[in-house]
Motif scaffolding. Structure first.
Motif, PDB file in Angstrom:
ATOM      1  N   GLY A   1       0.808  -1.211   0.000  1.00 57.07           N
ATOM      2  CA  GLY A   1       0.000   0.000   0.000  1.00 57.07           C
ATOM      3  C   GLY A   1       0.846   1.269   0.000  1.00 57.07           C
ATOM      4  N   GLN A   2       2.160   1.162  -0.322  1.00 62.81           N
ATOM      5  CA  GLN A   2       3.025   2.351  -0.407  1.00 62.81           C
ATOM      6  C   GLN A   2       2.984   2.887  -1.836  1.00 62.81           C
ATOM      7  OE1 GLN A   2       5.087   4.049   1.621  1.00 62.81           O
ATOM      8  NE2 GLN A   2       4.704   2.892   3.484  1.00 62.81           N
ATOM      9  N   TRP A   3       2.904   4.191  -1.960  1.00 56.50           N
ATOM     10  CA  TRP A   3       2.902   4.805  -3.289  1.00 56.50           C
ATOM     11  C   TRP A   3       4.322   4.798  -3.843  1.00 56.50           C
ATOM     12  CZ3 TRP A   3      -0.492   6.062  -6.872  1.00 56.50           C
ATOM     13  CH2 TRP A   3      -0.111   6.942  -7.912  1.00 56.50           C
ATOM     14  N   VAL A   4       4.507   4.288  -5.035  1.00 52.77           N
ATOM     15  CA  VAL A   4       5.851   4.234  -5.626  1.00 52.77           C
ATOM     16  C   VAL A   4       5.866   5.002  -6.940  1.00 52.77           C
ATOM     17  CG1 VAL A   4       7.681   2.753  -6.500  1.00 52.77           C
ATOM     18  CG2 VAL A   4       6.235   1.956  -4.639  1.00 52.77           C
ATOM     19  N   GLN A   5       6.812   5.890  -7.050  1.00 50.75           N
ATOM     20  CA  GLN A   5       6.977   6.664  -8.280  1.00 50.75           C
ATOM     21  C   GLN A   5       8.209   6.089  -8.981  1.00 50.75           C
ATOM     22  OE1 GLN A   5       4.894   9.263  -9.062  1.00 50.75           O
ATOM     23  NE2 GLN A   5       5.912   9.649 -11.019  1.00 50.75           N
ATOM     24  N   PRO A   6       8.090   5.622 -10.234  1.00 51.39           N
ATOM     25  CA  PRO A   6       9.281   5.025 -10.870  1.00 51.39           C
ATOM     26  C   PRO A   6      10.393   6.076 -11.027  1.00 51.39           C
ATOM     27  CG  PRO A   6       7.511   5.309 -12.466  1.00 51.39           C
ATOM     28  CD  PRO A   6       6.926   5.634 -11.121  1.00 51.39           C
ATOM     29  N   ALA A   7      11.618   5.641 -10.849  1.00 49.51           N
ATOM     30  CA  ALA A   7      12.740   6.583 -10.953  1.00 49.51           C
ATOM     31  C   ALA A   7      13.376   6.467 -12.328  1.00 49.51           C
ATOM     32  CB  ALA A   7      13.771   6.249  -9.890  1.00 49.51           C
ATOM     33  N   HIS A   8      13.866   7.583 -12.840  1.00 49.02           N
ATOM     34  CA  HIS A   8      14.603   7.583 -14.094  1.00 49.02           C
ATOM     35  C   HIS A   8      15.912   6.814 -13.858  1.00 49.02           C
ATOM     36  CE1 HIS A   8      17.119   9.113 -17.350  1.00 49.02           C
ATOM     37  NE2 HIS A   8      16.021   9.479 -17.963  1.00 49.02           N
ATOM     38  N   PRO A   9      16.296   5.936 -14.807  1.00 48.99           N
ATOM     39  CA  PRO A   9      17.486   5.105 -14.565  1.00 48.99           C
ATOM     40  C   PRO A   9      18.761   5.925 -14.282  1.00 48.99           C
ATOM     41  CG  PRO A   9      16.670   4.900 -16.844  1.00 48.99           C
ATOM     42  CD  PRO A   9      15.608   5.591 -16.061  1.00 48.99           C
ATOM     43  N   GLN A  10      18.813   7.158 -14.817  1.00 51.16           N
ATOM     44  CA  GLN A  10      20.055   7.928 -14.613  1.00 51.16           C
ATOM     45  C   GLN A  10      19.953   8.969 -13.506  1.00 51.16           C
ATOM     46  OE1 GLN A  10      19.925   8.710 -18.830  1.00 51.16           O
ATOM     47  NE2 GLN A  10      22.168   8.742 -18.797  1.00 51.16           N
ATOM     48  N   GLU A  11      18.904   8.842 -12.685  1.00 52.18           N
ATOM     49  CA  GLU A  11      18.691   9.847 -11.654  1.00 52.18           C
ATOM     50  C   GLU A  11      19.923  10.015 -10.752  1.00 52.18           C
ATOM     51  OE1 GLU A  11      15.672   9.241  -8.468  1.00 52.18           O
ATOM     52  OE2 GLU A  11      14.419  10.178  -9.984  1.00 52.18           O
ATOM     53  N   GLY A  12      20.569   8.877 -10.487  1.00 51.75           N
ATOM     54  CA  GLY A  12      21.725   8.890  -9.588  1.00 51.75           C
ATOM     55  C   GLY A  12      22.888   9.723 -10.124  1.00 51.75           C
ATOM     56  N   GLN A  13      22.832  10.011 -11.424  1.00 50.78           N
ATOM     57  CA  GLN A  13      23.967  10.770 -11.995  1.00 50.78           C
ATOM     58  C   GLN A  13      23.940  12.249 -11.643  1.00 50.78           C
ATOM     59  OE1 GLN A  13      24.303  10.171 -16.200  1.00 50.78           O
ATOM     60  NE2 GLN A  13      24.753   7.996 -16.005  1.00 50.78           N
ATOM     61  N   MET A  14      22.792  12.734 -11.138  1.00 48.60           N
ATOM     62  CA  MET A  14      22.713  14.179 -10.894  1.00 48.60           C
ATOM     63  C   MET A  14      23.775  14.632  -9.905  1.00 48.60           C
ATOM     64  SD  MET A  14      18.890  15.544 -11.189  1.00 48.60           S
ATOM     65  CE  MET A  14      18.242  14.704  -9.804  1.00 48.60           C
ATOM     66  N   MET A  15      23.905  13.873  -8.827  1.00 46.77           N
ATOM     67  CA  MET A  15      24.894  14.240  -7.832  1.00 46.77           C
ATOM     68  C   MET A  15      26.302  14.093  -8.405  1.00 46.77           C
ATOM     69  SD  MET A  15      23.855  15.689  -5.284  1.00 46.77           S
ATOM     70  CE  MET A  15      24.828  16.416  -4.007  1.00 46.77           C
ATOM     71  N   GLY A  16      26.441  13.124  -9.340  1.00 46.86           N
ATOM     72  CA  GLY A  16      27.741  12.939  -9.991  1.00 46.86           C
ATOM     73  C   GLY A  16      28.160  14.194 -10.748  1.00 46.86           C
ATOM     74  N   TYR A  17      27.211  14.767 -11.501  1.00 44.60           N
ATOM     75  CA  TYR A  17      27.513  16.006 -12.222  1.00 44.60           C
ATOM     76  C   TYR A  17      27.871  17.130 -11.258  1.00 44.60           C
ATOM     77  CZ  TYR A  17      26.054  14.362 -16.838  1.00 44.60           C
ATOM     78  OH  TYR A  17      25.983  13.699 -18.029  1.00 44.60           O
ATOM     79  N   PHE A  18      27.073  17.201 -10.208  1.00 46.16           N
ATOM     80  CA  PHE A  18      27.315  18.255  -9.219  1.00 46.16           C
ATOM     81  C   PHE A  18      28.743  18.132  -8.674  1.00 46.16           C
ATOM     82  CE2 PHE A  18      27.402  19.675  -4.814  1.00 46.16           C
ATOM     83  CZ  PHE A  18      27.035  20.987  -4.999  1.00 46.16           C
ATOM     84  N   ASN A  19      29.124  16.906  -8.298  1.00 43.77           N
ATOM     85  CA  ASN A  19      30.464  16.709  -7.739  1.00 43.77           C
ATOM     86  C   ASN A  19      31.555  16.985  -8.759  1.00 43.77           C
ATOM     87  OD1 ASN A  19      29.850  16.152  -5.075  1.00 43.77           O
ATOM     88  ND2 ASN A  19      29.371  14.013  -5.539  1.00 43.77           N
ATOM     89  N   MET A  20      31.260  16.686 -10.043  1.00 48.05           N
ATOM     90  CA  MET A  20      32.267  16.998 -11.064  1.00 48.05           C
ATOM     91  C   MET A  20      32.457  18.505 -11.221  1.00 48.05           C
ATOM     92  SD  MET A  20      32.608  14.427 -14.228  1.00 48.05           S
ATOM     93  CE  MET A  20      30.901  14.435 -14.671  1.00 48.05           C
ATOM     94  N   MET A  21      31.355  19.249 -11.137  1.00 48.43           N
ATOM     95  CA  MET A  21      31.495  20.709 -11.231  1.00 48.43           C
ATOM     96  C   MET A  21      32.276  21.251 -10.045  1.00 48.43           C
ATOM     97  SD  MET A  21      28.003  22.078 -12.991  1.00 48.43           S
ATOM     98  CE  MET A  21      26.878  20.839 -12.439  1.00 48.43           C
TER      99      MET A  21
END
Length: 513
Positions: free
Chosen positions: A284-304
């Protein structure tokens, strides 16, 4: 009195310094680092302005402090400062603006540009010159020293945290810039205070000094030096300074490339989120599917962030994301931040702050910092790959061994270690999470000691992601609270927020020079 209209009341020791500069007029403020020489110089200038004695004040300082001066002028007074910066054409316009507009009491320029723009500056009737980190002109043979001596003004303030009482010739040059009448002719001065003799088959080489007590007495009326330990009771426990370094052209190109790829990903994730339908799972938990590359956002941030620290970090990285940017990086890329770290550490050691903690969130940045700082003194490190007892041993050695001046930490040092005996803390980046920063600052904050003044220094890259993080996160602490809540059901929210937040960061308007 006379300071009632400054926005921030100076501390008692600063009020004394303001009166000293104002009354002596051509004077050296040599307080130990961290006592706020900038607001003292601003306060004294403001008081002279109120009396009608100063209409134009020129501030000469290291490049990395120009914008800090501009900020502090606005924080302490209603006056405005114009920063002289940019191309020769831009600087010419800014100097003209400073000369002709009543809007600016302060013009702010760095030492190198005084040499380049000397003729234009000489055309401005300046009533006061304040030279920050004035020990930069301690050598009379340099072009910078010669250029500074060509500028004239009835009021001159020299600011330095580095005592020069033990080096008569350096002291002579700085005082000669303030007022040549105080110590007179160099050769007469040299004969009186410097012992010369033969050394390495050369005649007339300096081999020592004499009559230093007498020299100090002569200089004393023009020089004020207080130590943090003597006035600590009236100071805040932590004093913050921000040094801003200019991005190298290589860094700017690299950042732009990473930023573009990042913005493309944000767009993709947004489209995905609009189309994707969530559902309830078996619990009964609401689940929103995640974009497969969502985890990369922090990667970009750290690269900048890595880019604004040192492009070499991306070069050294073995991540697949970093691989795409290698051809943009030269063989031996510059890091203005590391250059600045070296300068700040050297100036602190010279001014008697012998225990300096440096924080970075990248283990490789720790490596680069070690290479720079081991030239200046002993180094200990703490990072996540060390066992707890190794960390404690490093800390104890830093604390008790006089030969160890630097402790370079990654955030592994944040837990359970206290460093209350350090008097300077340098952040090479601002952590994404302000709570982490508070924790770092708290590590060196001296608990239960009466002399609890710690200098906290941030080194930011102008136009870099770290400067944007400072604007967004550290000026709006409440937003910070939202960003760090991380339970599972908030993940989707968190990601939306992060994407939106990072996107805003990227778009934050370019400041007009």
């Amino acid at each position: 009195g006379g300071l009632g209209d400054m926005h921030l009341a100076p501390y008692p020791c600063q009020a004394v310094g303001i009166s000293f500069l104002h009354d002596i007029g051509q004077a050296l403020l040599a307080d130990e680092m961290g006592l706020g020489k900038t607001p003292q110089a601003i306060g004294a200038t403001h008081r002279l302005w109120k009396k009608g004695k100063v209409k134009k004040a020129l501030i000469v300082c290291p490049t990395s402090l120009k914008y800090q001066w501009q900020k502090e002028i606005a924080a302490f007074t209603d006056h405005k400062g114009i920063v002289i910066d940019g191309t020769p054409k831009q600087r010419k316009e800014q100097l003209h603006e400073f000369k002709t507009s009543d809007e600016y009491l302060f013009g702010i320029i760095n030492y190198e540009l005084v040499r380049n723009d000397l003729e234009a500056i000489k055309e401005i009737k300046v009533d006061l010159i304040a030279a920050d980190e004035v020990h930069r002109i301690k050598n009379w043979k340099t072009k910078t020293s010669a250029a500074m001596k060509e500028l004239d003004a009835p009021y001159k303030f020299g600011l330095t945290g580095t005592p020069m009482q033990n080096k008569p010739d350096e002291l002579w040059n700085v005082i000669d810039w303030l007022n040549p009448r105080i110590l007179g002719n160099y050769w007469a001065f040299r004969n009186r205070y410097i012992v010369t003799g033969e050394k390495f088959n050369k005649k007339n080489v300096e081999i020592g000094y004499k009559r230093l007590g007498e020299l100090r007495k002569r200089v004393a009326p023009y020089m004020l030096r207080r130590m943090k330990k003597d006035v600590a009771l009236e100071l805040p426990e932590m004093i913050y300074n921000t040094y801003r370094v200019e991005m190298s052209p290589e860094q700017a190109k690299l950042q732009e490339a990473i930023q573009e790829d990042f913005m493309d990903l944000v767009k993709e994730i947004r489209l995905f989120a609009e189309k994707a339908q969530g559902e309830y799972d078996s619990n009964g938990q609401w689940v929103q599917p995640a974009h497969p590359q969502e985890g990369q956002m922090m990667g970009y941030f750290n690269m900048m962030l890595a880019c604004s620290d040192a492009p070499a970090l991306i070069q050294m990285s073995d991540s697949g994301m970093a691989a795409g940017y290698q051809e943009l990086i030269s063989k031996d890329p510059k890091s203005p931040k590391l250059d600045e770290l070296e300068k700040i550490c050297l100036e602190n050691l010279e001014s008697g702050n012998m225990k300096i903690v440096v924080f970075t969130q990248f283990v490789r940045m720790q490596q680069l910092a070690i290479e720079r700082l081991e030239k200046l003194g002993g180094v200990e490190i703490i990072n996540g790959s060390m066992k707890p007892f190794e960390r404690q041993a490093a800390l104890d050695n830093f604390k008790h061994n006089e030969a160890i001046n630097f402790l370079i930490c990654t955030d592994a040092a944040n837990y359970g270690l206290n460093m209350q005996f350090a008097n300077v803390l340098i952040h090479l980046e601002l952590p994404w999470n302000p709570a982490t920063k508070d924790q770092r600052d708290g590590r060196v904050h001296r608990i239960g000691s009466t002399h609890s003044v710690v200098n906290i220094i941030h080194i930011l890259t102008r136009g870099g992601i770290d400067e944007k993080v400072e604007e967004a996160l550290y000026r709006k602490r409440e937003l910070a609270g939202q960003i760090v809540e991380k339970n599972e059901e908030e993940r989707a929210e968190m990601n939306k927020l992060t994407a939106g937040f990072l996107e805003k960061l990227m778009k934050s308007p370019k400041k007009k020079k």
